[in-house]
Design a protein around this motif. Structure first.
Motif, PDB file in Angstrom:
ATOM      1  N   VAL A  37       2.161  -7.477  -8.541  1.00 22.26           N
ATOM      2  CA  VAL A  37       1.232  -6.507  -9.113  1.00 22.26           C
ATOM      3  C   VAL A  37      -0.179  -6.699  -8.580  1.00 22.26           C
ATOM      4  CG1 VAL A  37       0.769  -7.967 -11.118  1.00 22.26           C
ATOM      5  CG2 VAL A  37       0.457  -5.500 -11.294  1.00 22.26           C
ATOM      6  N   SER A  38      -0.558  -7.917  -8.234  1.00 22.72           N
ATOM      7  CA  SER A  38      -1.905  -8.171  -7.696  1.00 22.72           C
ATOM      8  C   SER A  38      -2.097  -7.480  -6.350  1.00 22.72           C
ATOM      9  CB  SER A  38      -2.143  -9.673  -7.552  1.00 22.72           C
ATOM     10  OG  SER A  38      -1.202 -10.249  -6.670  1.00 22.72           O
ATOM     11  N   GLU A  39      -1.013  -7.343  -5.561  1.00 26.93           N
ATOM     12  CA  GLU A  39      -1.108  -6.656  -4.277  1.00 26.93           C
ATOM     13  C   GLU A  39      -1.296  -5.156  -4.482  1.00 26.93           C
ATOM     14  OE1 GLU A  39       1.648  -9.140  -1.282  1.00 26.93           O
ATOM     15  OE2 GLU A  39       2.698  -8.473  -3.103  1.00 26.93           O
ATOM     16  N   TYR A  40      -0.685  -4.615  -5.527  1.00 26.26           N
ATOM     17  CA  TYR A  40      -0.910  -3.211  -5.852  1.00 26.26           C
ATOM     18  C   TYR A  40      -2.358  -2.980  -6.297  1.00 26.26           C
ATOM     19  CZ  TYR A  40       4.187  -2.657  -5.857  1.00 26.26           C
ATOM     20  OH  TYR A  40       5.511  -2.613  -5.508  1.00 26.26           O
ATOM     21  N   GLY A  84       0.814  -1.211   0.000  1.00 28.31           N
ATOM     22  CA  GLY A  84       0.000   0.000   0.000  1.00 28.31           C
ATOM     23  C   GLY A  84       0.843   1.255   0.000  1.00 28.31           C
ATOM     24  N   ASN A  85       1.860   1.307   0.865  1.00 25.32           N
ATOM     25  CA  ASN A  85       2.735   2.481   0.912  1.00 25.32           C
ATOM     26  C   ASN A  85       3.467   2.688  -0.407  1.00 25.32           C
ATOM     27  OD1 ASN A  85       2.681   1.155   3.807  1.00 25.32           O
ATOM     28  ND2 ASN A  85       2.986   3.341   4.093  1.00 25.32           N
ATOM     29  N   PRO A 144     -11.427   2.101  -2.601  1.00 27.29           N
ATOM     30  CA  PRO A 144     -11.439   3.562  -2.416  1.00 27.29           C
ATOM     31  C   PRO A 144     -11.114   3.995  -0.992  1.00 27.29           C
ATOM     32  CG  PRO A 144     -13.393   2.806  -3.615  1.00 27.29           C
ATOM     33  CD  PRO A 144     -12.721   1.589  -3.070  1.00 27.29           C
ATOM     34  N   GLU A 145     -11.327   3.118  -0.016  1.00 27.00           N
ATOM     35  CA  GLU A 145     -11.035   3.484   1.359  1.00 27.00           C
ATOM     36  C   GLU A 145      -9.532   3.432   1.657  1.00 27.00           C
ATOM     37  OE1 GLU A 145     -13.306   1.077   3.978  1.00 27.00           O
ATOM     38  OE2 GLU A 145     -15.253   1.853   3.295  1.00 27.00           O
ATOM     39  N   LEU A 146      -8.795   2.654   0.894  1.00 24.68           N
ATOM     40  CA  LEU A 146      -7.350   2.567   1.086  1.00 24.68           C
ATOM     41  C   LEU A 146      -6.610   3.570   0.199  1.00 24.68           C
ATOM     42  CD1 LEU A 146      -6.810  -1.309   1.240  1.00 24.68           C
ATOM     43  CD2 LEU A 146      -6.904   0.302   3.148  1.00 24.68           C
TER      44      LEU A 146
END
Length: 295
Positions: free
Chosen positions: A168-171, A35-36, A178-180
């Motif tokens: 790439v699936s984690e990205y 996420g970061n 939308p909340e993340l």
């Protein structure tokens, strides 16, 4: 740390320069979670899209710029006329600081501090750009499954060979939520990268024109003086970059300095400028003769 490529007289008639600023950040600062990492990249894309309107005149004048988050930090590249590149670098980094301060949760409720961005309309525009870039990046990541077989094989080899590489699936999982994937979270990710980074600068510029004087010699000063002046310009550019980022400025990789010209020995000179030779300089060196060794 400042690296400066030695100018070549071959291109003296074109007063162009290129600057690469690498904010080298440790992986734990922004790459410790998918996420970061993807949000920092998304925020850089948003700032780059915002610069299209902010620096439209500079683009028409032949100047170019790029902003990208990599696995090693943030990279800013600027090219154009020598006299305008420092101002362009300062303008881009100032705008980056303004955008981050206006969108971080600590200042977003009160608006941009100190009049950085005028009115809530600026933040709304950035939010719209962010949503557009989020959708574009998500589609781009989804299209990786449609790449050629050798392209997919190369990607999987990288996944195996690199110790820290998110899939790439984690990205896509982060961008699809939308909340993340929010503007505030992206600003925090890129801000954390800058605060933990160390600055390294590469400057390439053309040598000043050396026209023949009436007596047949070369005018315009000595080559050593030109190199000293170029080193001072490179260090001044690095200082201007740090000042433009303000409290978000990264540290220097090497705060020790090397004396050049009249400023030799000054304690507050700033980042060290390292002169790198060009390929033309290597080719210009005469090859050692066999007769000299035999004698």
């Amino acid at each position: 740390r400042v690296w400066r490529v030695a100018p070549s007289l071959k291109f003296a008639q074109v007063p162009k320069a290129r600057v690469l600023l690498h904010m080298v950040a440790p992986a734990k600062a922004y790459y410790q979670a998918p996420g970061n990492a993807v949000l920092a990249r998304l925020m850089a894309c948003t700032v780059l899209a915002d610069l299209n309107d902010y620096l439209y005149d500079a683009s028409c004048a032949g100047c170019g710029y790029e902003l990208e988050v990599t696995t090693t930090g943030l990279v800013l590249g600027v090219s154009g006329f020598e006299s305008q590149v420092p101002a362009l670098v300062s303008a881009i980094l100032t705008r980056l600081r303004q955008v981050l301060k206006a969108t971080m949760p600590a200042t977003n409720a009160e608006g941009a501090e100190g009049g950085e961005l005028k009115g809530a309309g600026e933040v709304d525009k950035l939010r719209s750009l962010f949503e557009t870039q989020r959708e574009l990046l998500l589609v781009d990541l989804q299209n990786t499954e449609l790449e050629s077989p050798y392209g997919q094989a190369a990607y999987w080899i990288r996944q195996v060979m690199e110790s820290e590489a998110w899939h790439v699936s984690e990205y896509m999982e982060v961008l699809a939520d939308p909340e993340l994937a929010t503007l505030e979270a992206a600003a925090l990710s890129l801000g954390a990268l800058l605060k933990a980074a160390k600055l390294e600068v590469l400057v390439t510029e053309n040598a000043p024109s050396r026209k023949k004087s009436k007596g047949g010699g070369e005018g315009g000063g000595s080559l050593a003086a030109d190199e000293a002046a170029g080193a001072l310009r490179a260090r001044s550019l690095a200082r201007a970059a740090l000042e433009a980022l303000g409290e978000m400025a990264p540290r220097m990789l090497d705060e020790t300095t090397a004396g050049v010209g009249a400023e030799e020995g000054a304690a507050d000179r700033g980042p060290r400028a390292v002169l790198l030779p060009t390929q033309a300089d290597h080719e210009a060196k005469p090859a050692p003769s066999s007769s000299s060794s035999s004698s």
